[in-house]
Design a protein around this motif. Structure first.
Motif, PDB file in Angstrom:
ATOM      1  N   VAL A  79       3.887  14.514 -11.452  1.00  0.00           N
ATOM      2  CA  VAL A  79       4.250  14.622 -12.872  1.00  0.00           C
ATOM      3  C   VAL A  79       3.103  15.216 -13.680  1.00  0.00           C
ATOM      4  O   VAL A  79       3.298  16.104 -14.520  1.00  0.00           O
ATOM      5  CB  VAL A  79       4.650  13.242 -13.419  1.00  0.00           C
ATOM      6  N   SER A  80       1.871  14.730 -13.411  1.00  0.00           N
ATOM      7  CA  SER A  80       0.721  15.202 -14.181  1.00  0.00           C
ATOM      8  C   SER A  80       0.242  16.577 -13.719  1.00  0.00           C
ATOM      9  O   SER A  80      -0.380  17.310 -14.490  1.00  0.00           O
ATOM     10  CB  SER A  80      -0.422  14.194 -14.083  1.00  0.00           C
ATOM     11  N   GLY A  81       0.478  16.940 -12.467  1.00  0.00           N
ATOM     12  CA  GLY A  81       0.072  18.241 -11.954  1.00  0.00           C
ATOM     13  C   GLY A  81      -1.357  18.329 -11.490  1.00  0.00           C
ATOM     14  O   GLY A  81      -1.838  19.408 -11.167  1.00  0.00           O
ATOM     15  N   SER A  82      -2.069  17.197 -11.439  1.00  0.00           N
ATOM     16  CA  SER A  82      -3.474  17.231 -11.032  1.00  0.00           C
ATOM     17  C   SER A  82      -3.844  15.904 -10.408  1.00  0.00           C
ATOM     18  O   SER A  82      -3.244  14.851 -10.690  1.00  0.00           O
ATOM     19  CB  SER A  82      -4.381  17.516 -12.235  1.00  0.00           C
ATOM     20  N   TYR A  83      -4.865  15.941  -9.536  1.00  0.00           N
ATOM     21  CA  TYR A  83      -5.348  14.728  -8.892  1.00  0.00           C
ATOM     22  C   TYR A  83      -6.368  13.980  -9.744  1.00  0.00           C
ATOM     23  O   TYR A  83      -6.708  12.841  -9.436  1.00  0.00           O
ATOM     24  CB  TYR A  83      -5.995  15.061  -7.534  1.00  0.00           C
ATOM     25  N   ASP A  84      -6.911  14.605 -10.782  1.00  0.00           N
ATOM     26  CA  ASP A  84      -7.900  13.953 -11.619  1.00  0.00           C
ATOM     27  C   ASP A  84      -7.602  14.272 -13.079  1.00  0.00           C
ATOM     28  O   ASP A  84      -6.750  15.094 -13.418  1.00  0.00           O
ATOM     29  CB  ASP A  84      -9.328  14.393 -11.250  1.00  0.00           C
ATOM     30  N   LYS A  97      -8.310  19.719  -9.680  1.00  0.00           N
ATOM     31  CA  LYS A  97      -7.598  19.771  -8.405  1.00  0.00           C
ATOM     32  C   LYS A  97      -6.103  19.878  -8.684  1.00  0.00           C
ATOM     33  O   LYS A  97      -5.478  18.927  -9.138  1.00  0.00           O
ATOM     34  CB  LYS A  97      -7.893  18.514  -7.581  1.00  0.00           C
ATOM     35  N   THR A  98      -5.566  21.035  -8.429  1.00  0.00           N
ATOM     36  CA  THR A  98      -4.160  21.284  -8.728  1.00  0.00           C
ATOM     37  C   THR A  98      -3.287  20.727  -7.610  1.00  0.00           C
ATOM     38  O   THR A  98      -3.606  20.842  -6.432  1.00  0.00           O
ATOM     39  CB  THR A  98      -3.906  22.790  -8.890  1.00  0.00           C
ATOM     40  N   VAL A  99      -2.168  20.142  -8.008  1.00  0.00           N
ATOM     41  CA  VAL A  99      -1.245  19.535  -7.056  1.00  0.00           C
ATOM     42  C   VAL A  99      -0.256  20.575  -6.552  1.00  0.00           C
ATOM     43  O   VAL A  99       0.267  21.385  -7.321  1.00  0.00           O
ATOM     44  CB  VAL A  99      -0.480  18.372  -7.736  1.00  0.00           C
ATOM     45  N   LYS A 100      -0.002  20.555  -5.243  1.00  0.00           N
ATOM     46  CA  LYS A 100       1.052  21.369  -4.657  1.00  0.00           C
ATOM     47  C   LYS A 100       2.301  20.497  -4.548  1.00  0.00           C
ATOM     48  O   LYS A 100       2.327  19.536  -3.775  1.00  0.00           O
ATOM     49  CB  LYS A 100       0.631  21.887  -3.279  1.00  0.00           C
ATOM     50  N   VAL A 101       3.312  20.852  -5.337  1.00  0.00           N
ATOM     51  CA  VAL A 101       4.481  19.993  -5.470  1.00  0.00           C
ATOM     52  C   VAL A 101       5.182  19.801  -4.128  1.00  0.00           C
ATOM     53  O   VAL A 101       5.595  18.680  -3.774  1.00  0.00           O
ATOM     54  CB  VAL A 101       5.452  20.584  -6.512  1.00  0.00           C
ATOM     55  N   HIS A 102       5.326  20.866  -3.340  1.00  0.00           N
ATOM     56  CA  HIS A 102       6.046  20.740  -2.079  1.00  0.00           C
ATOM     57  C   HIS A 102       5.322  19.804  -1.111  1.00  0.00           C
ATOM     58  O   HIS A 102       5.970  19.073  -0.337  1.00  0.00           O
ATOM     59  CB  HIS A 102       6.257  22.117  -1.442  1.00  0.00           C
ATOM     60  N   GLU A 103       3.984  19.789  -1.168  1.00  0.00           N
ATOM     61  CA  GLU A 103       3.248  18.869  -0.306  1.00  0.00           C
ATOM     62  C   GLU A 103       3.440  17.430  -0.755  1.00  0.00           C
ATOM     63  O   GLU A 103       3.555  16.514   0.073  1.00  0.00           O
ATOM     64  CB  GLU A 103       1.758  19.232  -0.297  1.00  0.00           C
ATOM     65  N   LEU A 134       4.046   6.619 -16.795  1.00  0.00           N
ATOM     66  CA  LEU A 134       3.345   7.390 -15.776  1.00  0.00           C
ATOM     67  C   LEU A 134       3.000   8.753 -16.328  1.00  0.00           C
ATOM     68  O   LEU A 134       3.833   9.405 -16.961  1.00  0.00           O
ATOM     69  CB  LEU A 134       4.224   7.566 -14.544  1.00  0.00           C
ATOM     70  N   GLY A 135       1.805   9.191 -16.058  1.00  0.00           N
ATOM     71  CA  GLY A 135       1.432  10.542 -16.445  1.00  0.00           C
ATOM     72  C   GLY A 135       1.306  10.703 -17.940  1.00  0.00           C
ATOM     73  O   GLY A 135       1.129   9.743 -18.699  1.00  0.00           O
ATOM     74  N   PRO A 136       1.365  11.943 -18.449  1.00  0.00           N
ATOM     75  CA  PRO A 136       1.264  12.189 -19.878  1.00  0.00           C
ATOM     76  C   PRO A 136       2.410  11.534 -20.634  1.00  0.00           C
ATOM     77  O   PRO A 136       3.448  11.198 -20.076  1.00  0.00           O
ATOM     78  CB  PRO A 136       1.339  13.729 -19.976  1.00  0.00           C
ATOM     79  N   ALA A 137       2.214  11.369 -21.942  1.00  0.00           N
ATOM     80  CA  ALA A 137       3.200  10.663 -22.747  1.00  0.00           C
ATOM     81  C   ALA A 137       4.532  11.386 -22.778  1.00  0.00           C
ATOM     82  O   ALA A 137       5.596  10.777 -22.813  1.00  0.00           O
ATOM     83  CB  ALA A 137       2.661  10.488 -24.170  1.00  0.00           C
ATOM     84  N   THR A 184       0.826  -1.212   0.000  1.00  0.00           N
ATOM     85  CA  THR A 184       0.000   0.000   0.000  1.00  0.00           C
ATOM     86  C   THR A 184       0.857   1.258   0.000  1.00  0.00           C
ATOM     87  O   THR A 184       0.572   2.218  -0.734  1.00  0.00           O
ATOM     88  CB  THR A 184      -0.927   0.003   1.222  1.00  0.00           C
ATOM     89  N   LEU A 185       1.916   1.260   0.789  1.00  0.00           N
ATOM     90  CA  LEU A 185       2.774   2.441   0.843  1.00  0.00           C
ATOM     91  C   LEU A 185       3.483   2.675  -0.489  1.00  0.00           C
ATOM     92  O   LEU A 185       3.605   3.819  -0.949  1.00  0.00           O
ATOM     93  CB  LEU A 185       3.799   2.291   1.968  1.00  0.00           C
ATOM     94  N   LEU A 186       3.947   1.599  -1.111  1.00  0.00           N
ATOM     95  CA  LEU A 186       4.610   1.763  -2.412  1.00  0.00           C
ATOM     96  C   LEU A 186       3.616   2.232  -3.475  1.00  0.00           C
ATOM     97  O   LEU A 186       3.965   3.024  -4.358  1.00  0.00           O
ATOM     98  CB  LEU A 186       5.255   0.440  -2.831  1.00  0.00           C
ATOM     99  N   LYS A 187       2.377   1.755  -3.374  1.00  0.00           N
ATOM    100  CA  LYS A 187       1.358   2.216  -4.323  1.00  0.00           C
ATOM    101  C   LYS A 187       1.077   3.702  -4.125  1.00  0.00           C
ATOM    102  O   LYS A 187       0.952   4.455  -5.108  1.00  0.00           O
ATOM    103  CB  LYS A 187       0.073   1.394  -4.140  1.00  0.00           C
ATOM    104  N   GLN A 188       1.016   4.145  -2.875  1.00  0.00           N
ATOM    105  CA  GLN A 188       0.814   5.572  -2.615  1.00  0.00           C
ATOM    106  C   GLN A 188       2.009   6.394  -3.080  1.00  0.00           C
ATOM    107  O   GLN A 188       1.847   7.524  -3.545  1.00  0.00           O
ATOM    108  CB  GLN A 188       0.574   5.794  -1.120  1.00  0.00           C
ATOM    109  N   LEU A 189       3.187   5.820  -2.973  1.00  0.00           N
ATOM    110  CA  LEU A 189       4.383   6.515  -3.451  1.00  0.00           C
ATOM    111  C   LEU A 189       4.313   6.721  -4.953  1.00  0.00           C
ATOM    112  O   LEU A 189       4.611   7.797  -5.473  1.00  0.00           O
ATOM    113  CB  LEU A 189       5.622   5.710  -3.071  1.00  0.00           C
ATOM    114  N   ARG A 190       3.886   5.708  -5.652  1.00  0.00           N
ATOM    115  CA  ARG A 190       3.784   5.832  -7.111  1.00  0.00           C
ATOM    116  C   ARG A 190       2.672   6.809  -7.491  1.00  0.00           C
ATOM    117  O   ARG A 190       2.829   7.615  -8.428  1.00  0.00           O
ATOM    118  CB  ARG A 190       3.513   4.468  -7.739  1.00  0.00           C
ATOM    119  N   LEU A 191       1.553   6.765  -6.769  1.00  0.00           N
ATOM    120  CA  LEU A 191       0.472   7.708  -7.057  1.00  0.00           C
ATOM    121  C   LEU A 191       0.930   9.142  -6.833  1.00  0.00           C
ATOM    122  O   LEU A 191       0.588  10.045  -7.605  1.00  0.00           O
ATOM    123  CB  LEU A 191      -0.736   7.398  -6.174  1.00  0.00           C
ATOM    124  N   SER A 192       1.704   9.365  -5.774  1.00  0.00           N
ATOM    125  CA  SER A 192       2.195  10.706  -5.496  1.00  0.00           C
ATOM    126  C   SER A 192       3.095  11.202  -6.623  1.00  0.00           C
ATOM    127  O   SER A 192       2.999  12.356  -7.047  1.00  0.00           O
ATOM    128  CB  SER A 192       2.954  10.712  -4.161  1.00  0.00           C
TER     129      SER A 192
END
Length: 833
Positions: A373-378, A383-389, A433-436, A360-368
């Motif tokens: 990379v994509s800059g958004s949660y959807d 929903k814009t991503v805050k990179v530092h968070e 991962l993310g856009p091409a 689960t932790l590794l999956k969350q790491l990859r999702l993060s």
């Protein structure tokens, strides 16, 4: 004239009055005190004229004795006390109310019999009246009586008693918002004590309504958490330092109540108890603060039975998955709670949740990384991503992986290391991962994050048998990453190798890289190489040497890389050294010196000086470890010569924040170089293998080295085509039928090995460049030509399998009209089974 007297007339009148009194409401003779039932008279006698005088103790003893002598009267006593209390509450005669509750409490404590159930109904009715009152003092009085009742163990169960009102009312009191702070604290404390009493009364009674049902837990748990949360606010803190005040603080009482509640939870009730906690933290945004959430789950993990702790971990992991698209701060808070809870759970019972936690932790790491990379949660980008968070979340996940791994035994840590290694993507062969246009950058970030996680797992790793703890299935892919072009990845792999080999905490003693004058001052912990370590080095040493050598050749190496290589060489010398290992390490150090000399044109000045400094620092270290005087003398002479003539070839001038390097490094020769023949001569007299010492170290390049350099799918395709072209039929046909191997052939192969390697590198570069820059039509035509060639070869193979049918006349030169496939031939019956 006096009336005649009849015997027992008074007695008969009293019995009739008592009968009518119970059959007709208040009774027809209620106005006459002498005709009232005895239990009523006993109850009336406990009330003084002035309520400030308190309960009449002598009369209370008579009432108690009567109740014990006639237990069937308890229900009537309770009903009458309830009637008086209701009347006193309505008339605001609170002194008499207190006296009535005190009498009820004493009767409850004294009378334990089968008839107490009916008396309890009257008692609970009176408590309910008090809790419904607006006066805080009456609410507290009712709560105190209920708590005393909750501590009584009844002999017979009750089938019809309900505590729903008390759960709701006590929960409401826990959220009191009275204007007076002292009153507010008292009401909240009363509510907490009331909930504690409900739990005690119902949790062990199978005939009661299940207190663990969601409808009750959704009221009890949030009420307790609300008061526990107030511990950090100023309004719940008493300004006076009195110990009595602190003892009754809502937060401390809440914690005791929560621990008692969770300590009584059975296997099937854990979920219902934990779910309201998660919902409360969600609804009040308490994950982001982290402190309160961690405190809650520490209480939970230490309170529940240890064999049930893995259920809490499972619910936290499921909650983390459910919040995968929430903000990074929320996910980071959940991850930190998992970290604290998992450590407590691992110290108790380690169940099947170990790999589930890491998965689960590794999956969350990859999702993060994907979100970063994509800059958004959807997919809609709302929903814009805050990179530092996200970066903070990634660091939190990595720290959690490390903290949980530190609690695992060696065999499980080895499994976790292998598990994480299997998750690390190989560039060009992993889902994008993310856009091409940013997919490969995402894959690179995943590699770095997983390697950091693996490094956290290996910290403090100690095993007596490295051969079984570090199998080939783990070491081979790990070592292949030392050949990556990315400098950060190579550095992480070196740190992982250092953590795996350092079993006596010698790592820090080799840093910073320097010329050591007295090795005794380092106080190294050295053990004799065990049989298992010897087998490990016999199996894996050549791979380690080769990867160290090839990692030193990378032009983008930094001071940290060379310092890590020095520490790795030093740890191998201390932890895994045998005579053969020492000889190979000396040959490797001399090979690094030769590498700096032979690549004068291609290597930057820093890399050449760093290689010279690295070989000097390590040969100085290994010479003192071997304690061969002549070897130490030769090394010392070379170092002194460098200090006088070329100080920039020593680590003190190279590996600093401001290296003192020349703009151009002239050819290095003479007495500033370590001589292989001289070292072989000095060590040969001490029993070392002079033949191996005199043989230069040359690493063998394998397909692994070439494949590890791939950066894109185009590189992978080109290398696959390259491997195919080597084994193609055309190449086989062009090859000479019988190549004679002579001494001259071998000599020429040795002489031309460097040029052939250069030609091979140039040819590979051209192939890769063609697939990266050539137009699509050209690449398609090339692949189409190879496809047509394959078709022609297949056709030839099929033609060979087709034979003409045998001639009946046996004539050889007879021409056939057409060839018949084998599967269409007609064979005689005798030939068919």
């Amino acid at each position: 004239m006096p009336l005649p007297t009849f015997p027992n007339t008074r007695r008969l009148l009293l019995d009739c009055t008592s009968f009518l009194d119970h059959q007709i409401g208040g009774g027809v003779c209620g106005c006459c005190g002498a005709l009232r039932p005895r239990y009523k008279r006993l109850v009336d006698n406990i009330f003084p004229e002035d309520p400030e005088d308190g309960l009449v103790k002598a009369n209370m003893e008579k009432l108690t004795f009567y109740a014990l002598s006639a237990p069937e009267k308890l229900d009537r006593i309770g009903a009458y006390l309830s009637e008086r209390l209701s009347r006193d509450v309505a008339r605001h005669r609170y002194g008499y109310v207190c006296i009535a509750m005190e009498a009820l409490d004493q009767l409850l404590m004294a009378c334990h019999c089968q008839s107490i159930n009916l008396f309890v109904e009257s008692f609970l009715t009176m408590v309910r009246k008090l809790l419904e009152a607006d006066k805080p003092n009456l609410q507290i009085l009712g709560t105190n009586s209920f708590v005393k009742f909750a501590n009584i163990e009844e002999d017979t169960p009750s089938y019809h008693r309900s505590y729903d009102f008390f759960v709701s009312r006590f929960s409401e009191m826990c959220h009191s918002s009275d204007e007076d702070p002292d009153v507010r604290i008292k009401i909240r404390v009363a509510g907490i004590r009331g909930l504690q009493g409900v739990v005690r009364k119902t949790v062990n009674d199978e005939l009661q309504a299940n207190i663990w049902d969601p409808q009750h837990m959704d009221k009890i748990v949030p009420s307790l958490l609300f008061n526990l949360q107030q511990d950090d606010s100023t309004e719940s803190r008493s300004p006076s330092p009195g110990s009595e005040k602190d003892k009754e603080s809502p937060a401390e009482l809440t914690e005791r109540c929560l621990r008692e509640l969770l300590g009584r939870a059975a296997y099937g009730n854990i979920k219902n108890a934990i779910k309201p906690v998660l919902m409360h933290l969600d609804n009040h945004s308490l994950w982001e603060g982290k402190t309160f959430a961690v405190r809650c789950f520490k209480i939970i993990m230490y309170s529940i039975q240890s064999q049930h702790s893995h259920l809490v971990i499972q619910q936290l992991l499921g909650h983390l998955d459910a919040n995968s698209k929430n903000s990074a701060s929320v996910r980071a808070g959940i991850v930190e709670v998992i970290s604290e809870a998992a450590v407590i759970e691992a110290s108790g019972s380690i169940g099947p949740t170990v790999l589930e936690v890491f998965n689960t932790l590794l999956k969350q790491l990859r999702l993060s990384v994907d979100y970063e990379v994509s800059g958004s949660y959807d997919t809609y980008g709302s929903k814009t991503v805050k990179v530092h968070e996200e970066r903070q979340l990634q660091e939190s996940v990595i720290q959690t992986i490390g903290s949980f791994a530190n609690t695992l035994p060696t065999y499980q840590r080895s499994e976790v290391m292998l598990f994480i290694m299997g998750k690390i993507p190989v560039l060009g062969m992993y889902p994008v991962l993310g856009p091409a246009n940013t997919g490969f950058e995402g894959s690179r970030m995943i590699q770095i994050m997983l390697l950091k996680s693996l490094l956290q797992v290996t910290v403090g790793f100690q095993t007596t048998n490295m051969l079984t703890a570090l199998p080939t299935s783990f070491l081979d892919p790990l070592l292949s990453f030392t050949l990556m072009e990315d400098a950060e990845i190579r550095l992480l792999v070196l740190h992982i190798l250092i953590s795996l080999i350092d079993r006596h905490d010698n790592q820090l003693k080799f840093t910073p890289i320097r010329i050591i004058t007295d090795i005794g001052a380092l106080k190294l912990k050295v053990d004799k190489c065990s049989r298992q370590d010897n087998l490990f080095m016999k199996k894996h040493s050549q791979r380690l040497y080769r990867h160290i050598f090839l990692a030193s050749k990378e032009e983008n190496g930094t001071s940290q890389h060379f310092e890590s290589l020095y520490v790795l060489l030093g740890l191998i010398s201390v932890e895994l050294a045998t005579e053969d290992v020492v000889v190979d390490l000396i040959r490797l150090a001399l090979a690094l010196q030769d590498l700096a000399l032979t690549n004068e044109e291609t290597f930057p000045v820093f890399n050449r000086c760093a290689l010279h400094a690295l070989s000097a620092a390590y040969l100085n270290l290994i010479s003192q470890l071997t304690t061969v005087p002549t070897f130490c003398q030769h090394v010392h002479e070379v170092i002194e010569a460098r200090q006088k003539e070329l100080p920039f070839l020593l680590p003190e001038d190279v590996f600093t924040d401001d290296p003192r390097l020349p703009e151009k490094l002239e050819k290095v020769e003479g007495e500033v170089l370590f001589l292989q023949a001289k070292i072989a001569e000095t060590l040969g007299g001490s029993g070392y293998n002079t033949e191996r010492l005199a043989t230069p170290y040359i690493p063998q390049l394998t397909d692994e080295d070439r494949l590890s350099k791939r950066k894109s799918i185009g590189d992978t395709i080109s290398l696959q085509l390259e491997m195919e072209s080597r084994h193609s039929p055309e190449r086989e046909q062009r090859r000479s039928p019988a190549e004679q191997i002579t001494f001259e052939t071998l000599k020429q192969a040795i002489v031309d090995s460097a040029s052939l390697e250069e030609q091979e590198r140039e040819r590979r570069r051209q192939v890769v460049e063609r697939f990266q820059t050539a137009p699509f039509e050209e690449i398609a035509a090339h692949c189409g030509a190879r496809a047509s060639l394959l078709q022609s070869k297949l056709k030839q193979i099929f033609e060979i399998t087709i034979r003409p049918p045998p001639s009946p006349s046996g004539s050889i030169g007879q021409t056939q009209g057409r060839s018949v496939p084998v599967y269409e031939m007609k064979f005689p019956d005798l030939c068919v089974y």
